[in-house]
Design an enzyme around this catalytic site. Structure first.
Site, PDB file in Angstrom:
ATOM      1  CB  CYS A   7      -0.975  -0.023   1.182  1.00 11.79           C
ATOM      2  SG  CYS A   7      -0.199   0.045   2.811  1.00 11.79           S
ATOM      3  NE  ARG A  13      -4.510   1.648   1.838  1.00 14.30           N
ATOM      4  CZ  ARG A  13      -4.307   2.362   0.741  1.00 14.30           C
ATOM      5  NH1 ARG A  13      -5.176   2.305  -0.242  1.00 14.30           N
ATOM      6  NH2 ARG A  13      -3.235   3.127   0.634  1.00 14.30           N
ATOM      7  CG  ASP A 124      -5.127   6.000   2.547  1.00 11.23           C
ATOM      8  OD1 ASP A 124      -5.077   5.521   3.698  1.00 11.23           O
ATOM      9  OD2 ASP A 124      -4.335   6.858   2.136  1.00 11.23           O
TER      10      ASP A 124
HETATM   11  P1  4NP Z   1      -1.779   2.846   4.093  1.00 14.59           P
HETATM   12  O1  4NP Z   1      -2.344   4.249   4.642  1.00 14.59           O
HETATM   13  O2  4NP Z   1      -1.252   3.125   2.701  1.00 14.59           O
HETATM   14  O3  4NP Z   1      -2.977   1.976   4.086  1.00 14.59           O
HETATM   15  O4  4NP Z   1      -0.701   2.432   5.064  1.00 14.59           O
HETATM   16  C1  4NP Z   1      -1.563   5.419   4.634  1.00 14.59           C
HETATM   17  C2  4NP Z   1      -0.743   5.687   5.706  1.00 14.59           C
HETATM   18  C3  4NP Z   1       0.012   6.850   5.730  1.00 14.59           C
HETATM   19  C4  4NP Z   1      -0.069   7.740   4.673  1.00 14.59           C
HETATM   20  C5  4NP Z   1      -0.896   7.473   3.598  1.00 14.59           C
HETATM   21  C6  4NP Z   1      -1.630   6.305   3.578  1.00 14.59           C
HETATM   22  N1  4NP Z   1       0.673   8.946   4.710  1.00 14.59           N
HETATM   23  O5  4NP Z   1       0.516   9.766   3.807  1.00 14.59           O
HETATM   24  O6  4NP Z   1       1.457   9.147   5.656  1.00 14.59           O
END
Ligand code: 4NP
Length: 154
Positions: A7, A13, A124
Site C-alpha cells: 500500500c 492496509r 485508504d
Molecule cells: P496505508 O495508509 O497506505 O494503508 O498504510 C496510509 C498511511 C500513511 C499515509 C498514507 C496512507 N501517509 O501519507 O502518511
C-alpha cells in the site's frame, strides 16, 4: 510461493492484508508453503509500527498487527516475491514504474482475486473515520479468503 502486499504507507492496509491473509492461508492449510509480507511505496513511516487505529480495528477481529514494522518496497522485492499485490490503483502504478523488465511474477491488484466484491481498490483509511477502517477490513478479509481458496485449488 512468496506474496507481498503493498500500500502507500505500510501502516494501515498492507499490514492488515499481511496478517489477515496469513490467517486465511493457515486455515486453508497453506501456511508452510507461503511466505507473506507487506511494504509501502512511501518512506514516511519506515521502522514504525502500524497506525493505532489500524491496530485497534484489526484487534477486534482477532488480528495482531502490533509486531509489524513499516518498510518501503524496492526493486529487490521483485527478485524475491512471486506475487506483488497492490491495495489500490495508484500504488499499482508506482509499482509498475519500479518493476524490473525481468520480473516474471504476478503484479496486480489484490481485490482482483475476488471480482464479486464489485470494487478493485481498498480505500485508504489513514486519518479517516472508523467506517473506512471497517470497510477496508471487510474487503481485505474477503479477498484474503478468496486468495487462499485460489491457492489451495492449485
Ligand atoms: P496505508 O495508509 O497506505 O494503508 O498504510 C496510509 C498511511 C500513511 C499515509 C498514507 C496512507 N501517509 O501519507 O502518511
Amino acid at each position: 510461493m512468496r506474496i507481498l502486499f503493498v500500500c502507500l504507507g505500510n501502516i494501515c492496509r498492507s499490514p492488515t492484508a499481511e496478517v489477515a491473509f496469513r490467517q486465511a492461508a493457515t486455515q486453508a492449510g497453506l501456511a508452510d508453503r507461503i511466505e507473506i509480507a507487506s511494504a509501502g511505496t512511501g518512506d514516511w513511516h519506515v521502522g514504525k509500527p502500524p497506525d493505532p487505529c489500524a491496530i485497534s480495528h484489526a484487534a477486534r477481529r482477532g488480528y495482531d498487527l502490533k509486531p509489524l514494522r513499516a518498510r518501503q518496497v524496492g526493486a529487490g522485492d521483485f527478485s524475491h516475491f512471486d506475487w506483488i499485490l497492490a491495495l489500490d490503483a495508484s500504488v499499482l502504478e508506482t509499482l509498475e514504474t519500479i518493476r524490473p523488465s525481468t520480473f516474471g511474477g504476478r503484479l496486480g491488484l489484490f481485490l482482483d482475486v475476488a471480482p464479486s466484491l464489485g470494487t478493485r481498490e481498498v480505500p485508504d483509511p489513514y486519518g479517516k473515520g472508523p467506517e473506512v477502517y471497517e470497510r477496508a477490513l471487510d474487503l481485505i478479509e474477503y479477498a484474503s479468503r478468496a486468495l487462499a481458496a485460489e491457492l489451495a485449488r492449485r
